[in-house]
Design a protein around this motif. Structure first.
Motif, PDB file in Angstrom:
ATOM      1  N   GLU A 243       0.832  -1.212   0.000  1.00 56.59           N
ATOM      2  CA  GLU A 243       0.000   0.000   0.000  1.00 56.59           C
ATOM      3  C   GLU A 243       0.861   1.254   0.000  1.00 56.59           C
ATOM      4  OE1 GLU A 243      -2.791  -0.046   3.167  1.00 56.59           O
ATOM      5  OE2 GLU A 243      -3.872  -1.817   2.433  1.00 56.59           O
ATOM      6  N   GLU A 244       1.902   1.256   0.840  1.00 52.80           N
ATOM      7  CA  GLU A 244       2.789   2.415   0.895  1.00 52.80           C
ATOM      8  C   GLU A 244       3.542   2.590  -0.421  1.00 52.80           C
ATOM      9  OE1 GLU A 244       3.112   4.743   3.196  1.00 52.80           O
ATOM     10  OE2 GLU A 244       1.468   3.788   4.294  1.00 52.80           O
ATOM     11  N   THR A 245       3.939   1.503  -1.040  1.00 55.32           N
ATOM     12  CA  THR A 245       4.676   1.574  -2.302  1.00 55.32           C
ATOM     13  C   THR A 245       3.780   2.080  -3.424  1.00 55.32           C
ATOM     14  OG1 THR A 245       6.098  -0.252  -1.593  1.00 55.32           O
ATOM     15  CG2 THR A 245       6.052   0.246  -3.949  1.00 55.32           C
ATOM     16  N   VAL A 246       2.536   1.611  -3.467  1.00 54.02           N
ATOM     17  CA  VAL A 246       1.581   2.108  -4.474  1.00 54.02           C
ATOM     18  C   VAL A 246       1.351   3.605  -4.280  1.00 54.02           C
ATOM     19  CG1 VAL A 246      -0.825   2.016  -5.227  1.00 54.02           C
ATOM     20  CG2 VAL A 246       0.443  -0.113  -4.825  1.00 54.02           C
ATOM     21  N   ARG A 247       1.209   4.009  -3.027  1.00 60.28           N
ATOM     22  CA  ARG A 247       1.002   5.431  -2.732  1.00 60.28           C
ATOM     23  C   ARG A 247       2.210   6.251  -3.199  1.00 60.28           C
ATOM     24  NH1 ARG A 247       0.076   4.818   2.267  1.00 60.28           N
ATOM     25  NH2 ARG A 247      -2.148   4.479   1.997  1.00 60.28           N
ATOM     26  N   ALA A 248       3.408   5.732  -2.979  1.00 55.39           N
ATOM     27  CA  ALA A 248       4.619   6.446  -3.393  1.00 55.39           C
ATOM     28  C   ALA A 248       4.706   6.530  -4.911  1.00 55.39           C
ATOM     29  CB  ALA A 248       5.853   5.749  -2.831  1.00 55.39           C
ATOM     30  N   LEU A 249       4.350   5.461  -5.597  1.00 56.34           N
ATOM     31  CA  LEU A 249       4.383   5.480  -7.064  1.00 56.34           C
ATOM     32  C   LEU A 249       3.365   6.466  -7.629  1.00 56.34           C
ATOM     33  CD1 LEU A 249       4.754   1.650  -7.713  1.00 56.34           C
ATOM     34  CD2 LEU A 249       6.457   3.404  -8.239  1.00 56.34           C
ATOM     35  N   ARG A 250       2.183   6.517  -7.025  1.00 53.18           N
ATOM     36  CA  ARG A 250       1.183   7.499  -7.474  1.00 53.18           C
ATOM     37  C   ARG A 250       1.686   8.917  -7.264  1.00 53.18           C
ATOM     38  NH1 ARG A 250      -1.477   4.288 -10.752  1.00 53.18           N
ATOM     39  NH2 ARG A 250      -2.737   2.692  -9.692  1.00 53.18           N
ATOM     40  N   SER A 251       2.409   9.109  -6.166  1.00 49.71           N
ATOM     41  CA  SER A 251       2.961  10.444  -5.901  1.00 49.71           C
ATOM     42  C   SER A 251       3.977  10.841  -6.958  1.00 49.71           C
ATOM     43  CB  SER A 251       3.607  10.481  -4.511  1.00 49.71           C
ATOM     44  OG  SER A 251       2.659  10.288  -3.493  1.00 49.71           O
ATOM     45  N   LEU A 252       4.716   9.865  -7.481  1.00 55.16           N
ATOM     46  CA  LEU A 252       5.689  10.161  -8.538  1.00 55.16           C
ATOM     47  C   LEU A 252       5.025  10.650  -9.817  1.00 55.16           C
ATOM     48  CD1 LEU A 252       8.213   7.191  -8.187  1.00 55.16           C
ATOM     49  CD2 LEU A 252       8.618   9.586  -7.627  1.00 55.16           C
ATOM     50  N   GLN A 253       3.729  10.351  -9.975  1.00 52.72           N
ATOM     51  CA  GLN A 253       2.995  10.818 -11.153  1.00 52.72           C
ATOM     52  C   GLN A 253       2.491  12.243 -10.999  1.00 52.72           C
ATOM     53  OE1 GLN A 253       0.070   7.502 -11.114  1.00 52.72           O
ATOM     54  NE2 GLN A 253       0.740   7.106 -13.231  1.00 52.72           N
ATOM     55  N   SER A 254       2.572  12.777  -9.787  1.00 49.78           N
ATOM     56  CA  SER A 254       1.994  14.098  -9.508  1.00 49.78           C
ATOM     57  C   SER A 254       2.796  15.232 -10.161  1.00 49.78           C
ATOM     58  CB  SER A 254       1.937  14.300  -7.991  1.00 49.78           C
ATOM     59  OG  SER A 254       1.520  15.602  -7.674  1.00 49.78           O
ATOM     60  N   ALA A 255       2.109  16.275 -10.483  1.00 44.31           N
ATOM     61  CA  ALA A 255       2.777  17.479 -11.008  1.00 44.31           C
ATOM     62  C   ALA A 255       3.366  18.311  -9.878  1.00 44.31           C
ATOM     63  CB  ALA A 255       1.792  18.318 -11.817  1.00 44.31           C
ATOM     64  N   ASP A 256       2.956  18.009  -8.649  1.00 42.79           N
ATOM     65  CA  ASP A 256       3.443  18.743  -7.481  1.00 42.79           C
ATOM     66  C   ASP A 256       4.829  18.243  -7.086  1.00 42.79           C
ATOM     67  OD1 ASP A 256       3.626  18.863  -4.286  1.00 42.79           O
ATOM     68  OD2 ASP A 256       2.390  20.533  -4.984  1.00 42.79           O
ATOM     69  N   GLU A 257       5.792  19.139  -7.019  1.00 45.48           N
ATOM     70  CA  GLU A 257       7.178  18.768  -6.727  1.00 45.48           C
ATOM     71  C   GLU A 257       7.322  18.134  -5.349  1.00 45.48           C
ATOM     72  OE1 GLU A 257      11.055  18.033  -7.415  1.00 45.48           O
ATOM     73  OE2 GLU A 257       9.592  18.818  -8.860  1.00 45.48           O
ATOM     74  N   GLU A 258       6.608  18.656  -4.368  1.00 48.69           N
ATOM     75  CA  GLU A 258       6.709  18.104  -3.018  1.00 48.69           C
ATOM     76  C   GLU A 258       6.183  16.666  -2.967  1.00 48.69           C
ATOM     77  OE1 GLU A 258       5.238  19.029   1.557  1.00 48.69           O
ATOM     78  OE2 GLU A 258       5.023  20.570   0.004  1.00 48.69           O
ATOM     79  N   LYS A 259       5.075  16.418  -3.684  1.00 43.13           N
ATOM     80  CA  LYS A 259       4.529  15.059  -3.711  1.00 43.13           C
ATOM     81  C   LYS A 259       5.495  14.100  -4.400  1.00 43.13           C
ATOM     82  CE  LYS A 259      -0.368  15.377  -3.081  1.00 43.13           C
ATOM     83  NZ  LYS A 259      -1.560  14.539  -3.276  1.00 43.13           N
ATOM     84  N   ARG A 260       6.149  14.577  -5.469  1.00 44.75           N
ATOM     85  CA  ARG A 260       7.116  13.717  -6.145  1.00 44.75           C
ATOM     86  C   ARG A 260       8.274  13.373  -5.223  1.00 44.75           C
ATOM     87  NH1 ARG A 260       6.225  17.008 -10.705  1.00 44.75           N
ATOM     88  NH2 ARG A 260       8.245  18.027 -10.425  1.00 44.75           N
ATOM     89  N   ARG A 261       8.727  14.340  -4.411  1.00 46.92           N
ATOM     90  CA  ARG A 261       9.804  14.059  -3.460  1.00 46.92           C
ATOM     91  C   ARG A 261       9.355  13.023  -2.435  1.00 46.92           C
ATOM     92  NH1 ARG A 261      10.843  19.686  -3.620  1.00 46.92           N
ATOM     93  NH2 ARG A 261       9.687  19.959  -1.657  1.00 46.92           N
ATOM     94  N   GLU A 262       8.095  13.130  -1.984  1.00 45.55           N
ATOM     95  CA  GLU A 262       7.561  12.137  -1.061  1.00 45.55           C
ATOM     96  C   GLU A 262       7.548  10.752  -1.707  1.00 45.55           C
ATOM     97  OE1 GLU A 262       3.733  13.483   0.060  1.00 45.55           O
ATOM     98  OE2 GLU A 262       4.454  15.127   1.339  1.00 45.55           O
ATOM     99  N   GLY A 263       7.207  10.729  -2.987  1.00 40.64           N
ATOM    100  CA  GLY A 263       7.203   9.462  -3.714  1.00 40.64           C
ATOM    101  C   GLY A 263       8.593   8.855  -3.798  1.00 40.64           C
ATOM    102  N   VAL A 264       9.580   9.691  -4.104  1.00 41.02           N
ATOM    103  CA  VAL A 264      10.963   9.205  -4.174  1.00 41.02           C
ATOM    104  C   VAL A 264      11.406   8.661  -2.827  1.00 41.02           C
ATOM    105  CG1 VAL A 264      13.359   9.930  -4.460  1.00 41.02           C
ATOM    106  CG2 VAL A 264      11.636  10.701  -6.091  1.00 41.02           C
ATOM    107  N   ASP A 265      11.064   9.396  -1.746  1.00 36.98           N
ATOM    108  CA  ASP A 265      11.449   8.946  -0.405  1.00 36.98           C
ATOM    109  C   ASP A 265      10.806   7.605  -0.068  1.00 36.98           C
ATOM    110  OD1 ASP A 265      12.951  11.213  -0.072  1.00 36.98           O
ATOM    111  OD2 ASP A 265      11.428  12.297   1.097  1.00 36.98           O
ATOM    112  N   GLY A 266       9.541   7.434  -0.462  1.00 38.72           N
ATOM    113  CA  GLY A 266       8.846   6.187  -0.169  1.00 38.72           C
ATOM    114  C   GLY A 266       9.448   5.004  -0.897  1.00 38.72           C
ATOM    115  N   ILE A 267       9.758   5.190  -2.184  1.00 36.32           N
ATOM    116  CA  ILE A 267      10.367   4.109  -2.964  1.00 36.32           C
ATOM    117  C   ILE A 267      11.765   3.803  -2.448  1.00 36.32           C
ATOM    118  CG2 ILE A 267      11.165   3.407  -5.248  1.00 36.32           C
ATOM    119  CD1 ILE A 267       8.137   3.426  -4.914  1.00 36.32           C
ATOM    120  N   GLU A 268      12.514   4.845  -2.121  1.00 37.56           N
ATOM    121  CA  GLU A 268      13.867   4.637  -1.615  1.00 37.56           C
ATOM    122  C   GLU A 268      13.840   3.864  -0.298  1.00 37.56           C
ATOM    123  OE1 GLU A 268      17.990   7.130  -0.804  1.00 37.56           O
ATOM    124  OE2 GLU A 268      16.084   8.197  -0.796  1.00 37.56           O
ATOM    125  N   ASP A 269      12.845   4.154   0.534  1.00 33.15           N
ATOM    126  CA  ASP A 269      12.746   3.479   1.828  1.00 33.15           C
ATOM    127  C   ASP A 269      12.558   1.974   1.652  1.00 33.15           C
ATOM    128  OD1 ASP A 269      12.214   3.358   4.820  1.00 33.15           O
ATOM    129  OD2 ASP A 269      10.293   2.622   4.050  1.00 33.15           O
TER     130      ASP A 269
END
Length: 361
Positions: A243-269
């Motif tokens: 669930e957390e990984t799916v959420r992070a991947l969806r964040s990587l699709q966002s146009a919002d830079e902060e959300k993309r950073r959250e996505g990168v952090d989630g995948i990296e974790d």
């Protein structure tokens, strides 16, 4: 140990019988399917004849759901001095035997941590357990003589004895065997209806992940039915990570830079935690994992190629620590990945090139 009775002549039972017979133990074979016992006997695993009296050790190699019943019958008939089972779960059968009111001083639970994707006596080999852990789960009631018989069995099979509590064993195998099997099956299930063009792109990574998904479903239903709680608990944790990984991947699709950073952090974790877990997997012969250099050698799909490579590596004086084969898509060729000590890689590459082999850099 001079005599043994193996009850259940599938992969594990027949492999144990073959190992014992090769050490001079007189092995008697029994199975609910007489044809399977005959096959095991024809392979040299022992004799179908009933023992004239009690044997030294009875080895029950039945599915987990049947183990307690088969053991109880054998113990009531007094077929052996000691009794041992090789089921992949330990707590349930022991509690069933206790509920039946049996004297458990002559019994010890065990689980050889080895197997194959194939089942049945024709898949058995005398060296199936060589170098592999073989868990023993004695209780305070277990007689010393029975423990010694179990240790002798493990020695004859060239396995490595590991003593554990039965319930701790069941939690451990849920983590290292049962849960990974289900995850492998889930990944492999994605391929069932995938487009052929996509499936043709399968490489070594997907082969590694899905290899164990080829096992017999009926056998695994028996195993998982005997250990459902610990496996379900682990899959709950995996589901949380998913669930957390799916959420992070969806964040990587966002146009919002902060959300993309959250996505990168989630995948990296999750990737870093995967790195941390993977390095804890024991290496060669159960020792601490080591980092090897990979030397990739191009080979044709012809008889004798692997033998030539190993012979040439031996001539160079380099020990091959591990090996993998990567087949080329649509071609009768591939790469053999030779894992060697980093300090030996240069000599191996030079030596193989001198002998005409093509090395992939």
């Amino acid at each position: 140990m001079r005599t043994a009775l193996v009850i259940g002549t599938g992969l594990i039972g027949t492999s144990a019988a073959l190992a014992l017979a090769s050490r001079g133990v007189v092995v008697h074979l029994a199975d609910h399917d007489p044809e399977q016992a005959r096959t095991a006997a024809a392979l040299g695993a022992g004799t179908e004849e009933e023992p004239a009296g009690p044997v030294d050790l009875a080895i029950v190699a039945a599915p987990p759901a049947l183990v307690a019943g088969v053991l109880a019958d054998a113990m009531r008939r007094g077929v052996a001095r000691g009794y041992l089972d090789v089921a992949s779960v330990k707590g349930g059968p022991r509690r069933e035997l206790e509920a039946l009111g049996l004297d458990l001083s002559s019994y010890i639970g065990s689980h050889p941590m080895s197997g194959r994707e194939k089942s049945g006596p024709l898949a058995a080999t005398a060296d199936l357990f060589e170098g592999r852990p073989w868990v023993l789960t004695p209780t305070r009631e277990t007689d010393t003589e029975v423990l010694n018989l179990a240790l002798e069995l493990v020695s004859h099979c060239r396995a490595v004895p590991v003593v554990m509590d039965a319930d701790a064993h069941d939690r451990a195998v849920a983590l290292v065997s049962h849960m990974p099997h289900l995850v492998s099956s889930m990944v492999a299930a994605r391929l069932e209806n995938a487009e052929e063009a996509a499936v043709r792109l399968c490489g070594q990574g997907i082969r590694d992940v899905t290899r164990i998904a080829a096992s017999d479903p009926r056998m695994w239903i028996d195993i998982l039915s005997a250990n459902p709680g610990p496996v379900a608990d682990l899959l709950t944790d995996v589901a949380g990570d998913l669930e957390e990984t799916v959420r992070a991947l969806r964040s990587l699709q966002s146009a919002d830079e902060e959300k993309r950073r959250e996505g990168v952090d989630g995948i990296e974790d999750v990737l870093r935690r995967g790195n941390a877990g993977q390095v804890r997997v024991p290496g060669k012969h159960g020792s601490a994992p080591r980092v090897y250099e990979v030397v990739a050698v191009l080979i044709d799909d012809q008889p004798g190629q692997l033998a030539r490579i190993f012979a040439d590596a031996g001539m160079v004086g380099v020990n091959i620590e591990d090996v993998r084969i990567e087949h080329a898509t649509g071609q009768q060729a591939g790469y053999v990945q030779l894992m060697v000590e980093p300090k030996a890689a240069g000599a191996l590459i030079a030596g193989l090139r001198e002998r005409g082999w093509a090395i992939r850099q």
